[in-house]
Design a protein around this motif. Structure first.
Motif, PDB file in Angstrom:
ATOM      1  N   VAL A  78      45.581  36.717  35.487  1.00 13.88           N
ATOM      2  CA  VAL A  78      46.384  37.775  34.874  1.00 13.88           C
ATOM      3  C   VAL A  78      45.504  38.661  33.995  1.00 13.88           C
ATOM      4  O   VAL A  78      45.607  39.895  34.019  1.00 13.88           O
ATOM      5  CB  VAL A  78      47.538  37.164  34.053  1.00 13.88           C
ATOM      6  CG1 VAL A  78      48.209  38.217  33.183  1.00 13.88           C
ATOM      7  CG2 VAL A  78      48.563  36.518  34.988  1.00 13.88           C
ATOM      8  N   LEU A  79      44.605  38.041  33.224  1.00  8.76           N
ATOM      9  CA  LEU A  79      43.755  38.820  32.320  1.00  8.76           C
ATOM     10  C   LEU A  79      42.774  39.691  33.105  1.00  8.76           C
ATOM     11  O   LEU A  79      42.541  40.853  32.743  1.00  8.76           O
ATOM     12  CB  LEU A  79      42.994  37.884  31.380  1.00  8.76           C
ATOM     13  CG  LEU A  79      42.206  38.586  30.271  1.00  8.76           C
ATOM     14  CD1 LEU A  79      43.136  39.382  29.361  1.00  8.76           C
ATOM     15  CD2 LEU A  79      41.408  37.583  29.454  1.00  8.76           C
ATOM     16  N   ILE A  80      42.201  39.164  34.164  1.00  8.48           N
ATOM     17  CA  ILE A  80      41.248  39.949  34.960  1.00  8.48           C
ATOM     18  C   ILE A  80      41.935  41.172  35.566  1.00  8.48           C
ATOM     19  O   ILE A  80      41.408  42.289  35.515  1.00  8.48           O
ATOM     20  CB  ILE A  80      40.615  39.074  36.064  1.00  8.48           C
ATOM     21  CG1 ILE A  80      39.672  38.036  35.434  1.00  8.48           C
ATOM     22  CG2 ILE A  80      39.851  39.942  37.063  1.00  8.48           C
ATOM     23  CD1 ILE A  80      39.128  37.015  36.423  1.00  8.48           C
ATOM     24  N   VAL A  81      43.120  40.981  36.125  1.00 11.03           N
ATOM     25  CA  VAL A  81      43.861  42.109  36.701  1.00 11.03           C
ATOM     26  C   VAL A  81      44.186  43.129  35.614  1.00 11.03           C
ATOM     27  O   VAL A  81      44.075  44.345  35.814  1.00 11.03           O
ATOM     28  CB  VAL A  81      45.145  41.617  37.395  1.00 11.03           C
ATOM     29  CG1 VAL A  81      46.031  42.795  37.799  1.00 11.03           C
ATOM     30  CG2 VAL A  81      44.791  40.778  38.613  1.00 11.03           C
ATOM     31  N   VAL A  83      42.517  43.735  32.839  1.00 15.52           N
ATOM     32  CA  VAL A  83      41.312  44.449  32.399  1.00 15.52           C
ATOM     33  C   VAL A  83      40.913  45.507  33.428  1.00 15.52           C
ATOM     34  O   VAL A  83      40.636  46.667  33.079  1.00 15.52           O
ATOM     35  CB  VAL A  83      40.158  43.456  32.160  1.00 15.52           C
ATOM     36  CG1 VAL A  83      38.846  44.211  31.953  1.00 15.52           C
ATOM     37  CG2 VAL A  83      40.465  42.589  30.942  1.00 15.52           C
ATOM     38  N   VAL A  84      40.871  45.119  34.698  1.00 14.67           N
ATOM     39  CA  VAL A  84      40.492  46.075  35.745  1.00 14.67           C
ATOM     40  C   VAL A  84      41.469  47.250  35.767  1.00 14.67           C
ATOM     41  O   VAL A  84      41.075  48.426  35.786  1.00 14.67           O
ATOM     42  CB  VAL A  84      40.440  45.383  37.117  1.00 14.67           C
ATOM     43  CG1 VAL A  84      40.227  46.416  38.223  1.00 14.67           C
ATOM     44  CG2 VAL A  84      39.327  44.339  37.137  1.00 14.67           C
ATOM     45  N   GLY A  85      42.750  46.937  35.737  1.00 14.90           N
ATOM     46  CA  GLY A  85      43.747  48.003  35.728  1.00 14.90           C
ATOM     47  C   GLY A  85      43.668  48.845  34.470  1.00 14.90           C
ATOM     48  O   GLY A  85      43.795  50.076  34.519  1.00 14.90           O
ATOM     49  N   GLY A  86      43.442  48.195  33.327  1.00 11.95           N
ATOM     50  CA  GLY A  86      43.360  48.919  32.071  1.00 11.95           C
ATOM     51  C   GLY A  86      42.193  49.880  32.017  1.00 11.95           C
ATOM     52  O   GLY A  86      42.312  50.996  31.500  1.00 11.95           O
ATOM     53  N   GLY A 174      35.418  43.097  29.007  1.00  8.22           N
ATOM     54  CA  GLY A 174      35.928  42.421  30.196  1.00  8.22           C
ATOM     55  C   GLY A 174      34.819  41.834  31.048  1.00  8.22           C
ATOM     56  O   GLY A 174      34.929  40.699  31.535  1.00  8.22           O
ATOM     57  N   ALA A 175      33.716  42.581  31.221  1.00  7.07           N
ATOM     58  CA  ALA A 175      32.596  42.083  32.016  1.00  7.07           C
ATOM     59  C   ALA A 175      31.966  40.853  31.372  1.00  7.07           C
ATOM     60  O   ALA A 175      31.530  39.923  32.061  1.00  7.07           O
ATOM     61  CB  ALA A 175      31.547  43.184  32.184  1.00  7.07           C
ATOM     62  N   ALA A 176      31.917  40.846  30.031  1.00  8.91           N
ATOM     63  CA  ALA A 176      31.363  39.680  29.333  1.00  8.91           C
ATOM     64  C   ALA A 176      32.293  38.478  29.426  1.00  8.91           C
ATOM     65  O   ALA A 176      31.852  37.324  29.446  1.00  8.91           O
ATOM     66  CB  ALA A 176      31.095  40.041  27.871  1.00  8.91           C
TER      67      ALA A 176
END
Length: 380
Positions: A78-81, A83-86, A174-176
């Motif tokens: 959920v967090l990865i999606v 961050v990418v969307g954000g 997010g990348a970190a």
């Protein structure tokens, strides 16, 4: 919740907290740049303040049930999606596209915001030992005020370039984070109750609903106060006011060990309203008045968050009460900037009248709902 790890992963906790600060930036970046947006979108007129509110829509509708998504897919995914969307949505907003598209992007960004504020604290709690969990979750509770202060500093440096800065920081953090995120955290059997059943379970119970009703009146004022008060104090005060309010929140959390949360909230609303009147009447003392006023209003969320587990000791009921706080907090956040913008049409006097009215409404609401809770507590 999975078993506590042997050691707290402070790097992961720190990065997740930074993600929370950037989640606060979803609201702050627009609230702080309304003037510049007005120049960019003159056709928006009275609809411009809704650019802040649009991000609340997801929380208004799904705030009380967002945990179901985490249970189904896991906090990491959920967090990865989110961050990418954000990052994508934030970069698109930074281009300042036509107003209709900008508003659509803000609406979509609300789902990224909601996903972060549900998944990040779940991952933080799973990344620390039991001994550190209380302190870590207390730290998470500061994310909105600290994030707003951070965005205020960036806005003073970059203006609407804040939009690019926010998207860039979201990408970097997010990348970190991604390589460090544990798998399967928060994932589990999905609760049997659906969207409607969960709302019925919350809002037919005075105990579950009371903390949210208390928090709602704070949310109706807080972001507007820290957005518009610097106009009467000086731009330099913008990063400081959210921090002052956080001191009140921490103080309230400690005070509720001796003072019932509802009494603390009633006192906070009364003091805050009285100080707002003095802020209007005594222009030479505005800074000296603004500090205790923000301390007073900052005490209300501390009382609300303390009331949730106090009235609802069972974990499932505490979760429902916190879901209601999130939902009503988003409703208040959606309404506050448009309401205060209208009130400011009459100048500081209009803003003062609105603050007093909302404070009195908050006092009445708290008194009424806790009058229902007290007999329930005695019966229990």
């Amino acid at each position: 919740m999975t078993d506590s790890p042997a050691r707290t992963n402070w790097l992961l906790v720190t990065l997740l907290y930074l993600m929370g600060l950037l989640a606060a930036g979803h609201f702050a970046k627009v609230a702080l740049t309304l003037g510049a947006l007005g120049a960019r979108y003159p056709e928006a007129g009275g609809a411009l303040p809704l650019a802040v509110s649009m991000t609340s829509v997801a929380g208004v509708i799904f705030g009380a049930t967002a945990g179901i998504v985490v249970a189904r897919f896991g906090a990491r995914r959920v967090l990865i999606v989110a961050v990418v969307g954000g990052v994508a949505l934030g970069a698109a907003e930074a281009l300042l596209p036509p107003f209709g598209l900008f508003m659509a992007l803000r609406l979509a960004e609300g789902f990224a915001h909601l996903a972060i504020v549900v998944a990040a604290p779940t991952l933080m709690a799973a990344s620390c030992t039991q001994a550190h969990r209380g302190a870590v979750m207390g730290l998470w509770g500061t994310f909105f005020g600290i994030g707003f202060a951070l965005m205020s500093v960036l806005e003073m440096a970059f203006g609407t370039g804040l939009y690019w800065a926010h998207a860039g920081l979201l990408a970097v953090v997010g990348a970190a984070l991604v390589p460090l995120l544990p798998r399967a955290v928060g994932r589990g059997p999905v609760a049997a109750e659906g969207w409607l059943a969960r709302h019925v379970a919350i809002y037919t119970s005075a105990r579950r609903f009371a903390p949210a009703l208390m928090f709602f009146w704070h949310a109706m004022m807080f972001m507007s106060l820290i957005t518009f008060l610097p106009g009467f104090l000086g731009a330099w005060s913008a990063p400081l006011l959210p921090l002052v309010a956080l001191v009140g929140t921490f103080g309230a959390g400690a005070a509720t060990r001796r003072v019932p949360p509802e009494r603390l909230a009633l006192l906070a609303f009364a003091i805050g309203a009285a100080l707002m009147v003095l802020f209007f009447l005594l222009p030479g003392l505005r800074l000296a008045i603004a500090v205790p006023m923000l301390l007073a209003f900052g005490a209300v969320p501390g009382a609300a968050f303390a009331a949730a587990p106090l009235l609802n000791p069972a974990p499932a009921d505490t979760a429902r009460a916190n879901g209601a706080i999130a939902q009503f907090g988003n409703i208040g956040t959606a309404l506050t900037i448009p309401l205060f913008t209208l009130a400011l049409g009459a100048g500081l006097g209009g803003m003062t009248a609105l603050v007093v009215t909302l404070s009195l409404a908050g006092m009445v609401a708290v008194w009424v709902i806790f009058a229902r809770v007290s007999p329930l507590a005695e019966a229990g």
